[in-house]
Design a protein around this motif. Structure first.
Motif, short mmCIF file in Angstrom:
data_model
loop_
_atom_site.label_atom_id
_atom_site.label_comp_id
_atom_site.label_asym_id
_atom_site.label_seq_id
_atom_site.Cartn_x
_atom_site.Cartn_y
_atom_site.Cartn_z
N ALA A 196 29.77 52.14 61.64
CA ALA A 196 30.53 51.47 62.48
C ALA A 196 29.64 51.16 63.71
CB ALA A 196 31.63 52.13 62.93
N LEU A 197 29.01 52.01 64.28
CA LEU A 197 27.95 51.84 65.05
C LEU A 197 27.04 50.87 65.13
CD1 LEU A 197 26.65 52.96 68.06
CD2 LEU A 197 25.28 54.37 66.55
N PHE A 198 26.15 50.92 63.95
CA PHE A 198 25.31 49.77 63.72
C PHE A 198 25.74 48.52 63.19
CE2 PHE A 198 22.46 53.68 63.64
CZ PHE A 198 21.62 53.16 64.65
N ALA A 199 27.01 48.60 62.66
CA ALA A 199 27.66 47.28 62.51
C ALA A 199 27.76 46.54 63.62
CB ALA A 199 28.77 47.42 61.88
N ARG A 200 28.25 47.27 64.93
CA ARG A 200 28.43 46.46 66.16
C ARG A 200 27.19 46.12 66.64
NH1 ARG A 200 32.00 50.97 66.54
NH2 ARG A 200 30.60 52.00 67.92
N THR A 201 26.30 47.21 66.74
CA THR A 201 24.73 47.13 67.50
C THR A 201 23.86 45.99 66.91
OG1 THR A 201 24.88 49.54 68.11
CG2 THR A 201 22.80 48.40 68.14
N LEU A 202 24.18 45.88 65.59
CA LEU A 202 23.24 44.99 64.89
C LEU A 202 23.97 43.83 64.41
CD1 LEU A 202 21.06 47.42 62.72
CD2 LEU A 202 20.51 46.52 64.92
N ALA A 203 25.19 43.58 64.82
CA ALA A 203 25.84 42.51 64.38
C ALA A 203 26.01 42.23 62.99
CB ALA A 203 25.54 41.50 65.39
N LEU A 204 25.93 43.42 62.28
CA LEU A 204 25.63 43.17 60.75
C LEU A 204 26.74 42.16 60.08
CD1 LEU A 204 25.11 46.66 59.43
CD2 LEU A 204 23.38 45.08 60.04
N ASP A 205 25.93 41.35 59.12
CA ASP A 205 26.74 40.36 58.23
C ASP A 205 27.34 41.29 57.09
OD1 ASP A 205 26.34 37.91 59.64
OD2 ASP A 205 24.32 38.10 58.90
N GLU A 206 26.66 42.36 56.83
CA GLU A 206 26.99 43.14 55.60
C GLU A 206 26.65 44.70 55.69
OE1 GLU A 206 27.21 43.51 50.63
OE2 GLU A 206 25.79 42.03 51.63
N LEU A 207 27.43 45.42 55.73
CA LEU A 207 27.21 47.09 55.75
C LEU A 207 27.36 47.61 54.36
CD1 LEU A 207 26.52 49.66 57.09
CD2 LEU A 207 29.04 49.63 57.90
N ILE A 208 26.54 48.28 53.79
CA ILE A 208 26.42 48.64 52.21
C ILE A 208 26.53 50.36 52.40
CG2 ILE A 208 25.27 48.70 50.12
CD1 ILE A 208 23.91 46.08 51.09
N LEU A 209 27.35 50.86 51.88
CA LEU A 209 27.48 52.11 51.66
C LEU A 209 26.96 52.58 50.17
CD1 LEU A 209 30.92 53.20 52.95
CD2 LEU A 209 28.77 53.01 54.41
N MET A 210 25.83 53.31 50.27
CA MET A 210 25.22 53.59 48.85
C MET A 210 24.91 54.96 48.55
SD MET A 210 21.43 51.99 47.65
CE MET A 210 22.11 50.51 48.21
N PRO A 211 25.88 55.71 47.78
CA PRO A 211 25.65 56.93 47.42
C PRO A 211 24.46 57.24 46.39
CG PRO A 211 27.48 56.13 46.45
CD PRO A 211 27.13 55.09 47.30
N ALA A 212 23.75 58.27 46.76
CA ALA A 212 22.32 58.52 46.21
C ALA A 212 22.84 59.08 44.54
CB ALA A 212 21.44 59.47 46.76
N GLY A 213 21.96 58.35 43.62
CA GLY A 213 21.97 59.05 42.21
C GLY A 213 21.44 60.52 42.29
#
Length: 243
Positions: free
Chosen positions: A42-59
């Motif tokens: 959430a912090l970087f979604a705001r700080t960077l005004a992200l168009d897309e935030l992707i959560l990616m669990p490692a394999g």
């Protein structure tokens, strides 16, 4: 705002006229995913005004052994994403949230540099791509596979935990920090190559300690403070993290 689960991010929401697409990827073992991960996203979604935030669990996490099976970690990530999506709808409604299975579906160790290389190929050379990590990972970035190549494909944006000390990083890393430090605006407006450290997130949560808490309090009536409630219910239903 919807939560989707693409294997790879091929499209982003349109950005304001004159800007480039801004994508942030928050990866990790997520064993389990906790409120610290969500706060960082959430912090970087705001700080960077992200168009897309992707959560990616490692394999297959190359630096960790004995992780919970990927299907459980993915399920927990999807449940936590619903909580984060609700927060973003209030605080950063232009950010699309997605959960990616890219690393889980790829055979072999989940090297971040391979992930970023694939993503850069998918999104093209102009988009701003940022790898979002905690400061504990930043100070050991030079232990990652082909770590210097990360900057060929993305920016590295870190949220400093309380007590973060520059001196705990190696000299080569501190030199890279000094050479590549960028402002949030520069990260937003350039494709890759920079480092941004944000000191505003006063969150210090250990997944190791959280697993120990879950093992010791498996019959608790309420979830631990740092665990999203839907994730806690899943852990109980699947009998995860039992001592």
């Amino acid at each position: 705002m919807s939560v989707s689960s693409p294997a790879s991010p091929h499209a982003t929401h349109a950005s304001p006229a004159g800007s480039i697409p801004r994508i942030g990827v928050l990866g990790g073992t997520f064993d389990p995913i906790h409120t610290g991960h969500l706060a960082l996203g959430a912090l970087f979604a705001r700080t960077l005004a992200l168009d897309e935030l992707i959560l990616m669990p490692a394999g297959q996490q190359p630096q960790k052994q004995g992780s919970t099976p990927a299907e459980h970690r993915l399920a927990m990530t999807r449940l936590a994403a619903t909580q984060l999506a609700a927060e973003l709808a209030r605080t950063q409604p232009t950010t699309r949230l997605s959960v990616s299975t890219r690393e889980i579906e790829r055979a072999g160790p989940s090297y971040t540099v391979d992930t970023l290389r694939e993503m850069r190929r998918d999104i093209g050379p102009q988009a701003s791509l940022s790898l979002l990590i905690g400061s504990d990972q930043l100070v050991r970035l030079d232990t990652w596979h082909a770590w210097r190549e990360l900057f060929d494909y993305a920016h590295v944006c870190a949220a400093a935990r309380p007590g973060f000390r520059w001196a705990s990083a190696s000299l080569p890393l501190r030199q890279v920090f000094a050479e590549r430090e960028k402002s949030a605006l520069r990260v937003q407006s350039t494709p890759c190559g920079g480092i941004l450290i944000d000191n505003s997130l006063a969150v210090d949560i250990s997944a190791t300690e959280l697993r120990a808490t879950l093992a010791q309090a498996r019959d608790a009536a309420t979830p631990p403070a740092n665990l999203p409630e839907p994730v806690w219910h899943y852990i109980r239903a699947q009998h995860l993290y039992r001592a």
